[in-house]
Design a protein around this motif. Sequence first.
Motif, PDB file in Angstrom:
ATOM      1  N   PHE A 225     -80.025 -89.206   6.697  1.00  0.00           N
ATOM      2  CA  PHE A 225     -79.702 -87.804   6.410  1.00  0.00           C
ATOM      3  C   PHE A 225     -78.226 -87.570   6.709  1.00  0.00           C
ATOM      4  CE2 PHE A 225     -84.268 -87.740   6.931  1.00  0.00           C
ATOM      5  CZ  PHE A 225     -84.668 -86.909   5.880  1.00  0.00           C
ATOM      6  N   VAL A 226     -77.550 -86.917   5.777  1.00  0.00           N
ATOM      7  CA  VAL A 226     -76.107 -86.719   5.885  1.00  0.00           C
ATOM      8  C   VAL A 226     -75.765 -85.259   5.618  1.00  0.00           C
ATOM      9  CG1 VAL A 226     -75.636 -89.080   5.138  1.00  0.00           C
ATOM     10  CG2 VAL A 226     -75.718 -87.244   3.440  1.00  0.00           C
ATOM     11  N   THR A 227     -74.552 -84.898   6.023  1.00  0.00           N
ATOM     12  CA  THR A 227     -74.023 -83.562   5.737  1.00  0.00           C
ATOM     13  C   THR A 227     -72.791 -83.723   4.872  1.00  0.00           C
ATOM     14  OG1 THR A 227     -74.798 -82.761   7.898  1.00  0.00           O
ATOM     15  CG2 THR A 227     -73.156 -81.422   6.741  1.00  0.00           C
ATOM     16  N   THR A 228     -72.748 -83.015   3.751  1.00  0.00           N
ATOM     17  CA  THR A 228     -71.628 -83.136   2.822  1.00  0.00           C
ATOM     18  C   THR A 228     -70.495 -82.208   3.225  1.00  0.00           C
ATOM     19  OG1 THR A 228     -72.399 -81.412   1.316  1.00  0.00           O
ATOM     20  CG2 THR A 228     -73.296 -83.626   1.007  1.00  0.00           C
ATOM     21  N   LYS A 233     -76.965 -80.377   3.265  1.00  0.00           N
ATOM     22  CA  LYS A 233     -77.611 -81.483   3.975  1.00  0.00           C
ATOM     23  C   LYS A 233     -78.603 -82.150   3.042  1.00  0.00           C
ATOM     24  CE  LYS A 233     -77.154 -79.591   8.627  1.00  0.00           C
ATOM     25  NZ  LYS A 233     -77.862 -79.233   9.890  1.00  0.00           N
ATOM     26  N   GLU A 235     -80.677 -86.270   1.903  1.00  0.00           N
ATOM     27  CA  GLU A 235     -81.062 -87.655   2.188  1.00  0.00           C
ATOM     28  C   GLU A 235     -80.369 -88.599   1.213  1.00  0.00           C
ATOM     29  OE1 GLU A 235     -85.136 -90.408   2.320  1.00  0.00           O
ATOM     30  OE2 GLU A 235     -85.265 -88.226   2.111  1.00  0.00           O
ATOM     31  N   VAL A 250     -79.875 -83.324  -2.421  1.00  0.00           N
ATOM     32  CA  VAL A 250     -79.575 -82.092  -1.688  1.00  0.00           C
ATOM     33  C   VAL A 250     -80.388 -80.932  -2.270  1.00  0.00           C
ATOM     34  CG1 VAL A 250     -77.265 -82.814  -1.036  1.00  0.00           C
ATOM     35  CG2 VAL A 250     -77.607 -81.603  -3.191  1.00  0.00           C
ATOM     36  N   ILE A 266     -68.674 -87.151   3.324  1.00  0.00           N
ATOM     37  CA  ILE A 266     -69.934 -86.913   4.028  1.00  0.00           C
ATOM     38  C   ILE A 266     -69.812 -87.302   5.497  1.00  0.00           C
ATOM     39  CG2 ILE A 266     -71.380 -87.238   1.969  1.00  0.00           C
ATOM     40  CD1 ILE A 266     -71.973 -90.064   2.955  1.00  0.00           C
ATOM     41  N   PHE A 268     -72.279 -88.546   8.831  1.00  0.00           N
ATOM     42  CA  PHE A 268     -73.593 -89.107   9.136  1.00  0.00           C
ATOM     43  C   PHE A 268     -73.533 -89.888  10.436  1.00  0.00           C
ATOM     44  CE2 PHE A 268     -71.226 -92.148   6.639  1.00  0.00           C
ATOM     45  CZ  PHE A 268     -71.480 -93.377   7.228  1.00  0.00           C
TER      46      PHE A 268
END
Length: 304
Positions: A225-228, A233, A235, A250, A266, A268
């Motif tokens: 799971f990452v945040t742009t 947010k 996967e 997203v 991103i 992570f």
Amino acid sequence: MVKVIGVRFRTAGKIYYFNPGKLEVKRNDHVIVETARGIEYGTVVGDPREVEDDKVVQPLKSVLRVATQKDDEQEAANKKKEKEAYHICLEKIRKHNLQMKLIDAEYTFDNNKVLFYFTADGRIDFRELVKDLASVFKTRIELRQIGVRDETKILGGIGICGRPLCCHTHLSEFAPVSIKMAKEQNLSLNPTKISGVCGRLMCCLKNEEEIYEDLNRKLPNVGDFVTTEDGLKGEVHSVNVLRQLVKVVVDVGDEKEIQEYKVEQIRFKRRHGKNRKADPNEAELKELEKLEKQDGNKSGIDDN
């Protein structure tokens, strides 16, 4: 410091170091040297250079002489005799009904020994064959069993890339190759697709391993799971290692979308020890482990 030159005794063979002494030797010259096998005719693969004493195997032997025209003629005659010896040995193998495949025949430069390289599924009792060959050639006979990697190195061929085999053209030693390298490079783990002509894991898996390790360290794993950078947010759906691009699933409104981002866009948390590629099934894994362990990395044709 000691002055050395590198010498090869066969195409893409292992490089051995000798002291040129006061001889004027340069790259591609032919030289006569003494090895564990006797007097040998080799090719210089580099200009003389100075190295530290502990960097070379001691005692360092000296070059006997730069090859003369007579030496060149003798080497050419030896090559012709090797072809004849090969065919004679083939006949003797058939006569003794031995389950072995003859690969190559080789004379030492001083004709003090004839070596025959062969492959076989198990141990072969070739004592009677040696006696028979010794009565024909009137010199020392050595039969050496080699693995399929050495067989391919001697015979050569074309790889799946369409180019001559690396081991036959420039690879002097077999580098350790593992299943982990194939996983790291996101290759198919089907044994038939990552095996070379010899049936073992392809040597070229080693070529790009370092750069793939470096690039993979900068990327998230599939499923992370990452945040742009725009605050979304999601996967990780897939990654492009060489382009350093990440596709992320997203939530946009009430729908899910797959959007592509550069790795710099991103954030992570890295997970260590997770494979990027799903493990192969049990049968494939056993086959891959078998390919990884067979033969090892030591060549059976370089023993000077």
